[in-house]
Scaffold this active site. Structure first.
Site, PDB file in Angstrom:
ATOM      1  N   ILE A 155       0.831  -1.197   0.000  1.00 30.87           N
ATOM      2  CA  ILE A 155       0.000   0.000   0.000  1.00 30.87           C
ATOM      3  C   ILE A 155       0.866   1.246   0.000  1.00 30.87           C
ATOM      4  O   ILE A 155       0.615   2.203  -0.744  1.00 30.87           O
ATOM      5  CB  ILE A 155      -0.953  -0.001   1.208  1.00 30.87           C
ATOM      6  CG1 ILE A 155      -1.911  -1.188   1.120  1.00 30.87           C
ATOM      7  CG2 ILE A 155      -1.736   1.308   1.276  1.00 30.87           C
ATOM      8  CD1 ILE A 155      -2.764  -1.387   2.361  1.00 30.87           C
ATOM      9  N   THR A 229      -4.719   5.816   7.075  1.00 28.53           N
ATOM     10  CA  THR A 229      -5.673   4.807   6.605  1.00 28.53           C
ATOM     11  C   THR A 229      -5.246   3.412   7.052  1.00 28.53           C
ATOM     12  O   THR A 229      -5.724   2.419   6.508  1.00 28.53           O
ATOM     13  CB  THR A 229      -5.786   4.836   5.068  1.00 28.53           C
ATOM     14  OG1 THR A 229      -4.464   4.701   4.511  1.00 28.53           O
ATOM     15  CG2 THR A 229      -6.411   6.111   4.566  1.00 28.53           C
ATOM     16  N   SER A 230      -4.367   3.332   8.027  1.00 30.71           N
ATOM     17  CA  SER A 230      -3.796   2.048   8.439  1.00 30.71           C
ATOM     18  C   SER A 230      -4.474   1.511   9.694  1.00 30.71           C
ATOM     19  O   SER A 230      -5.429   0.747   9.613  1.00 30.71           O
ATOM     20  CB  SER A 230      -2.292   2.189   8.640  1.00 30.71           C
ATOM     21  OG  SER A 230      -1.701   0.927   8.860  1.00 30.71           O
ATOM     22  N   ARG A 231      -4.003   1.897  10.865  1.00 28.22           N
ATOM     23  CA  ARG A 231      -4.595   1.482  12.133  1.00 28.22           C
ATOM     24  C   ARG A 231      -4.681   2.693  13.055  1.00 28.22           C
ATOM     25  O   ARG A 231      -3.759   3.495  13.149  1.00 28.22           O
ATOM     26  CB  ARG A 231      -3.772   0.369  12.796  1.00 28.22           C
ATOM     27  CG  ARG A 231      -3.905  -0.991  12.120  1.00 28.22           C
ATOM     28  CD  ARG A 231      -5.308  -1.565  12.287  1.00 28.22           C
ATOM     29  NE  ARG A 231      -5.448  -2.894  11.695  1.00 28.22           N
ATOM     30  CZ  ARG A 231      -5.883  -3.118  10.475  1.00 28.22           C
ATOM     31  NH1 ARG A 231      -6.206  -2.088   9.691  1.00 28.22           N
ATOM     32  NH2 ARG A 231      -6.002  -4.360  10.024  1.00 28.22           N
ATOM     33  N   ASP A 255      -9.178   7.522   8.365  1.00 29.32           N
ATOM     34  CA  ASP A 255     -10.163   6.482   8.062  1.00 29.32           C
ATOM     35  C   ASP A 255     -10.193   5.454   9.188  1.00 29.32           C
ATOM     36  O   ASP A 255     -10.940   4.481   9.120  1.00 29.32           O
ATOM     37  CB  ASP A 255      -9.837   5.804   6.731  1.00 29.32           C
ATOM     38  CG  ASP A 255     -10.919   4.842   6.278  1.00 29.32           C
ATOM     39  OD1 ASP A 255     -12.098   5.250   6.261  1.00 29.32           O
ATOM     40  OD2 ASP A 255     -10.593   3.678   5.957  1.00 29.32           O
ATOM     41  N   GLU A 260     -11.974   2.740  17.609  1.00 30.81           N
ATOM     42  CA  GLU A 260     -13.048   2.614  16.618  1.00 30.81           C
ATOM     43  C   GLU A 260     -13.915   1.383  16.813  1.00 30.81           C
ATOM     44  O   GLU A 260     -15.068   1.360  16.361  1.00 30.81           O
ATOM     45  CB  GLU A 260     -12.462   2.589  15.203  1.00 30.81           C
ATOM     46  CG  GLU A 260     -11.676   1.333  14.868  1.00 30.81           C
ATOM     47  CD  GLU A 260     -11.192   1.328  13.427  1.00 30.81           C
ATOM     48  OE1 GLU A 260     -11.578   0.411  12.691  1.00 30.81           O
ATOM     49  OE2 GLU A 260     -10.432   2.230  13.035  1.00 30.81           O
ATOM     50  N   HIS A 292     -13.506   3.684   8.385  1.00 31.55           N
ATOM     51  CA  HIS A 292     -12.732   2.511   7.953  1.00 31.55           C
ATOM     52  C   HIS A 292     -13.283   1.925   6.645  1.00 31.55           C
ATOM     53  O   HIS A 292     -13.609   0.740   6.548  1.00 31.55           O
ATOM     54  CB  HIS A 292     -12.742   1.430   9.040  1.00 31.55           C
ATOM     55  CG  HIS A 292     -11.525   0.564   9.010  1.00 31.55           C
ATOM     56  ND1 HIS A 292     -10.793   0.250  10.134  1.00 31.55           N
ATOM     57  CD2 HIS A 292     -10.883  -0.058   7.988  1.00 31.55           C
ATOM     58  CE1 HIS A 292      -9.780  -0.532   9.813  1.00 31.55           C
ATOM     59  NE2 HIS A 292      -9.821  -0.726   8.500  1.00 31.55           N
ATOM     60  N   GLN A 293     -13.364   2.780   5.635  1.00 27.98           N
ATOM     61  CA  GLN A 293     -13.933   2.345   4.357  1.00 27.98           C
ATOM     62  C   GLN A 293     -12.913   2.342   3.224  1.00 27.98           C
ATOM     63  O   GLN A 293     -13.279   2.124   2.060  1.00 27.98           O
ATOM     64  CB  GLN A 293     -15.110   3.246   3.969  1.00 27.98           C
ATOM     65  CG  GLN A 293     -14.723   4.679   3.602  1.00 27.98           C
ATOM     66  CD  GLN A 293     -15.912   5.513   3.172  1.00 27.98           C
ATOM     67  OE1 GLN A 293     -16.720   5.912   4.005  1.00 27.98           O
ATOM     68  NE2 GLN A 293     -16.020   5.786   1.883  1.00 27.98           N
ATOM     69  N   ALA A 294     -11.641   2.559   3.531  1.00 28.28           N
ATOM     70  CA  ALA A 294     -10.641   2.649   2.473  1.00 28.28           C
ATOM     71  C   ALA A 294     -10.573   1.380   1.628  1.00 28.28           C
ATOM     72  O   ALA A 294     -10.263   1.427   0.438  1.00 28.28           O
ATOM     73  CB  ALA A 294      -9.267   2.967   3.066  1.00 28.28           C
ATOM     74  N   PHE A 295     -10.866   0.244   2.235  1.00 26.76           N
ATOM     75  CA  PHE A 295     -10.786  -1.037   1.528  1.00 26.76           C
ATOM     76  C   PHE A 295     -11.985  -1.285   0.626  1.00 26.76           C
ATOM     77  O   PHE A 295     -11.969  -2.214  -0.198  1.00 26.76           O
ATOM     78  CB  PHE A 295     -10.721  -2.178   2.550  1.00 26.76           C
ATOM     79  CG  PHE A 295     -12.050  -2.490   3.184  1.00 26.76           C
ATOM     80  CD1 PHE A 295     -12.832  -3.538   2.717  1.00 26.76           C
ATOM     81  CD2 PHE A 295     -12.541  -1.720   4.233  1.00 26.76           C
ATOM     82  CE1 PHE A 295     -14.063  -3.822   3.297  1.00 26.76           C
ATOM     83  CE2 PHE A 295     -13.765  -1.988   4.805  1.00 26.76           C
ATOM     84  CZ  PHE A 295     -14.529  -3.042   4.342  1.00 26.76           C
TER      85      PHE A 295
END
Length: 330
Positions: A155, A229-231, A255, A260, A292-295
């Site tokens: 990534i 956008t990781s953790r 994200d 969360e 958390h929608q990057a994926f």
């Protein structure tokens, strides 16, 4: 094989069910997250399939072993939510999806960067109310600026390629630099000092927890943009809030969030938000937070399902695969 899928949404069922049915597996799709209170939903299953906010801690592992479950399938690359020591002790094997779509996450990180910088999310809200005033929407050119990429796995590499398209100067930090990657590796301190934009793409480990903290923020340039956008736990939330309040940090695109698992993927619009830090972050005009929608692309969902099915096949055939997490190799 009978598989209990935890923390599922309609898109999970749509991507998994046809493949599982064709392969002769039976799936039980459970909306609840896995924890010690929902463990019994896996009764009668041969395996469980979990996502990033399911709690697969020692107590849950012991419960799974008591249910004679010997396989945990992760619908994610990260596995910090799994007690690998306990899994190894009880002979439970753990498989993950190491790369479902690096492009999906990197492109989303770039989208957050562009929105935070040029404030398109704020402009959209104004226009919806027929407010065409552009005061307060000033951003900066990315051209010629320095971007610091933390983590240069698949990534991170994709993010580097995207940022190069903006003609940015790229520097990177990784605990394990890739000698084949054409990028200027620097120390973490130097990255913090030099970067106009910092984007996080590393896994959550003991070494990276609160990588962004009061000390690292103090070293950053005034007005720096931070993208994660990781953790969530890569960032110390309290330190981040203080950095924003002090106007040290010019903009944030998140994200993920440190706590969360209590809120993301659920509708809290008619409830009182008890997490004061989360509520505070959302009030900042220069913070863009998503759930958390990057994926979440069609391609990524399809790849997650295909890889998980292959992991099942490799487990049943006792085949060696890089997708299995080796506790003794940690």
């Amino acid at each position: 094989m009978k598989i209990a899928f935890y923390d599922t949404r309609p898109y999970d069922r749509a991507s998994f069910e046809p493949l599982l049915t064709e392969a002769g597996h039976r799936a039980r799709f459970i909306e609840n997250r896995l924890d010690i209170h929902t463990l019994d939903y896996a009764q009668g299953a041969d395996a469980i399939c979990v996502f990033v906010n399911d709690k697969v801690d020692k107590a849950v592992i012991e419960g799974l072993a008591a249910l004679d479950i010997r396989l945990i399938l992760l619908r994610s690359a990260g596995y910090n939510n799994v007690d690998m020591q306990a899994a190894h002790k009880h002979g439970i094997r753990v498989f993950r999806v190491p790369a479902y779509s690096p492009a999906a996450v990197a492109e989303y990180a770039a989208a957050l960067l562009l929105s935070v910088n040029r404030k398109t999310h704020k402009a959209y809200g104004r226009i919806r109310e027929f407010n065409f005033n552009i005061d307060g929407l000033t951003g900066m050119d990315l051209f010629g600026k320095t971007a610091g990429v933390v983590g240069t796995g698949r990534i991170g590499q994709m993010m580097i390629d995207i940022l190069r398209g903006f003609h940015m100067n790229i520097i990177a930090y990784d605990l394990y630099p890739n000698p084949n990657l054409n990028v200027d590796y620097v120390s973490l301190d130097e990255l913090m000092r030099r970067s106009d934009i910092i984007s996080l793409h590393c896994p959550l480990t003991d070494e990276t927890r609160h990588l962004i903290n009061a000390d690292s923020i103090e070293k950053m340039k005034p007005g720096v943009l931070l993208i994660n956008t990781s953790r969530g736990a890569l960032v110390d939330t309290q330190a981040l809030i203080e950095g924003i309040n002090a106007q040290k940090i010019g903009g944030v695109g998140l994200d993920v969030y440190e706590e969360e698992d209590s809120y993301f993927f659920e509708d809290w619009s008619d409830k009182i938000m008890k997490d004061r830090d989360l509520a505070r972050l959302i009030t900042f005009p220069n913070v863009l937070l998503t759930s958390h929608q990057a994926f979440l692309t069609r391609e990524a969902l399809a790849q997650i399902a295909r890889t998980t099915l292959k992991n099942i096949e490799d487990y049943e055939a006792n085949q060696k695969t890089d997708n299995e997490i080796c506790y003794l190799c940690q």
